[in-house]
Scaffold this active site. Structure first.
Site, short mmCIF file in Angstrom:
data_model
loop_
_atom_site.label_atom_id
_atom_site.label_comp_id
_atom_site.label_asym_id
_atom_site.label_seq_id
_atom_site.Cartn_x
_atom_site.Cartn_y
_atom_site.Cartn_z
N TYR A 146 -1.52 -4.84 10.55
CA TYR A 146 -0.39 -4.05 9.95
C TYR A 146 -0.02 -3.47 10.70
O TYR A 146 -0.46 -2.45 11.43
CB TYR A 146 -0.25 -4.49 8.78
N ASP A 241 -1.32 -0.34 18.51
CA ASP A 241 -0.80 0.16 17.75
C ASP A 241 -1.81 1.09 17.29
O ASP A 241 -3.28 0.60 17.07
CB ASP A 241 -0.53 -0.72 16.73
N LYS A 269 -1.27 8.97 11.38
CA LYS A 269 -2.46 9.80 10.87
C LYS A 269 -3.13 10.65 11.28
O LYS A 269 -2.43 12.47 11.49
CB LYS A 269 -4.09 8.23 10.24
P1 KE4 Z 1 2.51 4.45 8.35
O1 KE4 Z 1 4.18 3.72 8.42
O2 KE4 Z 1 1.85 4.10 6.88
O3 KE4 Z 1 2.03 6.17 8.46
O4 KE4 Z 1 1.74 3.84 9.09
C1 KE4 Z 1 1.82 1.69 9.61
C2 KE4 Z 1 0.83 1.49 9.92
C3 KE4 Z 1 0.91 1.80 11.63
N1 KE4 Z 1 -0.19 0.88 12.29
C4 KE4 Z 1 -1.72 0.72 12.15
C5 KE4 Z 1 -2.30 0.08 12.17
C6 KE4 Z 1 -1.76 0.64 10.31
O5 KE4 Z 1 -3.36 0.73 9.88
C7 KE4 Z 1 -0.84 1.62 9.80
C8 KE4 Z 1 -1.33 2.09 8.24
N2 KE4 Z 1 -2.24 1.41 7.59
C9 KE4 Z 1 -2.40 1.36 5.87
C10 KE4 Z 1 -4.28 0.79 5.75
N3 KE4 Z 1 -4.24 -0.39 5.69
C11 KE4 Z 1 -1.62 2.54 5.51
C12 KE4 Z 1 -1.56 2.85 3.62
C13 KE4 Z 1 -0.80 2.30 2.80
O6 KE4 Z 1 -0.06 1.47 3.46
O7 KE4 Z 1 -0.83 2.68 1.81
#
Ligand code: KE4
Length: 436
Positions: A146, A241, A269
């Site tokens: 993801y 990523d 993060k």
């Molecule tokens: P954000 O747009 O949520 O800040 O980041 C997206 C993203 C991109 N790449 C990786 C590897 C990620 O894990 C994420 C977001 N992680 C999720 C947890 N599985 C955030 C939690 C959520 O979607 O509420």
């Protein structure tokens, strides 16, 4: 005695009236484990307290950012000082240069950085940059990885090689995913076959170097090296990523742990310490394509905002301190070893693994199964048993990810006593889950 989660349930009822699904991000709605989500009121160190006053040892830590723990005094102090000076200017500040210099110091492959406001923005922009730099249009992602919710990345992975992406969400037009190819994680043959068929059109491969969004799945030996060779051979960019793995698998990210030199890295993060932030970064020659240095457009009102910068700076400074990261890794090692031993002793088939400050725990349908890909995760993992475990642990004051298909995180503030308490709770929770 009032029901343990009474106030959370009441708040969830109210929230659903004004927020779709009652939350601002789907995974928070607890669809993966059932029941109403736990509403949080405050956090400190390794703990948070919910709306009913229950305390939890927290292994989600806002999905990774809080590697220094909740409300770290140094982070809060820096935020307070900066807020009093102003929260945003829409103009350059020295803080952005400072954080970029720290990221460059900690991640060897990075020579320049562009800050944005989320991981989604980081990956979306990195892929636009790869397409601009190479003049090519196709991208490869991997099933179960993801990278945020940008249209081109919401792709239903077909089951085989050379699967032209089918949108994974309504509202995503087929033409926006038609250049997204998918392959199975940890399957180098599938990636090779995509390059054999589309090599000259592939702008980039984007991957989570340790997958944390299908559960916790490390790369098989040689896999990342193989992708690096394939991309070099065909003139495509390798994008790591590291939004989740950055500063978590190791202080220098998964790329330093596995000794791989990607062309671009996406971050988020941890570099915001709990405030909204993302970044895409990499080789100077590539980054010079980004406006205003070059022609590839990307912008953001709050990009590099002072509050996120100071929170990120203080958070990274905490884990850079002598012995800090080693301490977190030791906690993860003790916890994963303890969970593995409990699974063995209690006859509950588990796949427990961890690297650095991240770990994962799959409940397997049968002993001896091994999960190395999304297809195997869907086939071998037992989400029902995980859900029972999740609630049994929550009832005992331990908060895990509300889905079997997520990773877990430890902070500087998790103590040996916290690990011992977690294992004591797990002994009872595993016994309950065993019978599901
Ligand atoms: P954000 O747009 O949520 O800040 O980041 C997206 C993203 C991109 N790449 C990786 C590897 C990620 O894990 C994420 C977001 N992680 C999720 C947890 N599985 C955030 C939690 C959520 O979607 O509420």
């Amino acid at each position: 005695m009032t029901e343990r989660y009474a106030r959370s349930k009441q708040l969830f009822e109210e929230a659903q009236k004004v927020l779709p699904g009652g939350v601002n991000s789907p995974v928070r709605a607890f669809r993966g484990v059932g029941g109403a989500p736990i509403f949080v009121e405050r956090g400190a160190g390794a703990y948070f307290w919910d709306a009913d006053g229950n305390r939890y040892i927290d292994y989600v830590l806002s999905w990774g950012p809080l590697i220094a723990g909740h409300a770290h005094p140094a982070v809060i102090e820096a935020l307070g000082k900066q807020a009093a000076l102003g929260t945003s200017f829409g103009a350059p500040t020295e803080l952005e240069t400072e954080l970029a210099e720290l990221v460059i110091e900690m991640i060897p492959s990075v020579e320049q950085v562009r800050f944005v406001n989320s991981g989604t923005e980081a990956t979306m922009s990195a892929l636009r940059l790869a397409r601009a730099y190479t003049g090519r249009s196709k991208i490869i992602k991997f099933t179960g990885c993801y990278h945020g919710h940008a249209d081109m990345l919401l792709v239903k992975a077909g089951s085989g090689v050379a699967t032209l992406g089918l949108p994974d969400s309504p509202g995503v037009p087929a033409q926006t995913t038609s250049s997204t190819l998918t392959a199975e994680y940890n399957n180098l043959d599938e990636a090779s076959a995509l390059f054999a068929e589309h090599g000259a059109d592939i702008a980039a491969v984007i991957i989570e170097p340790v997958a944390g969004n299908m559960g916790f799945v490390p790369p098989e030996p040689g896999y990342l090296e193989g992708l690096r060779s394939l991309t070099r051979e065909h003139g495509a960019l390798l994008i790591f990523d590291e939004v989740m793995t950055g500063f978590r698998i190791a202080p220098g990210g998964a790329q330093s742990h596995f000794n791989i030199d990607p062309d671009l890295t996406c971050l988020g993060k941890v570099i915001g310490g709990g405030l909204p932030v993302g970044a895409y970064a990499g080789k100077r020659e590539i980054m010079q394509t980004v406006a205003p240095a070059g022609p590839m457009y990307q912008a953001g009102t709050l990009s590099g905002n002072p509050l996120a910068m100071v929170a990120g700076l203080e958070t990274l400074r905490q884990i850079k301190r002598e012995g800090a990261f080693a301490q977190i890794a030791a906690r993860v090692a003790a916890l994963t070893a303890g969970l593995g031993a409990l699974g063995e002793n209690l006859g509950v088939p588990l796949q427990v693994s961890g690297i650095g400050s991240m770990f994962g725990c799959y409940f397997l349908r049968e002993a001896g199964q091994r999960i190395t890909s999304y297809a195997e995760a869907r086939e071998f993992a037992n989400p029902q048993r995980y859900a029972t475990f999740f609630w049994a642990m929550a009832d005992r004051g331990v908060y895990l990810a509300p889905s079997q298909f997520e990773a877990a995180f430890v902070s500087l503030t998790h103590s040996e006593d916290d690990i011992a308490a977690t294992l004591a709770a797990a002994r009872e929770a595993l016994t309950l889950a065993r019978d599901v």
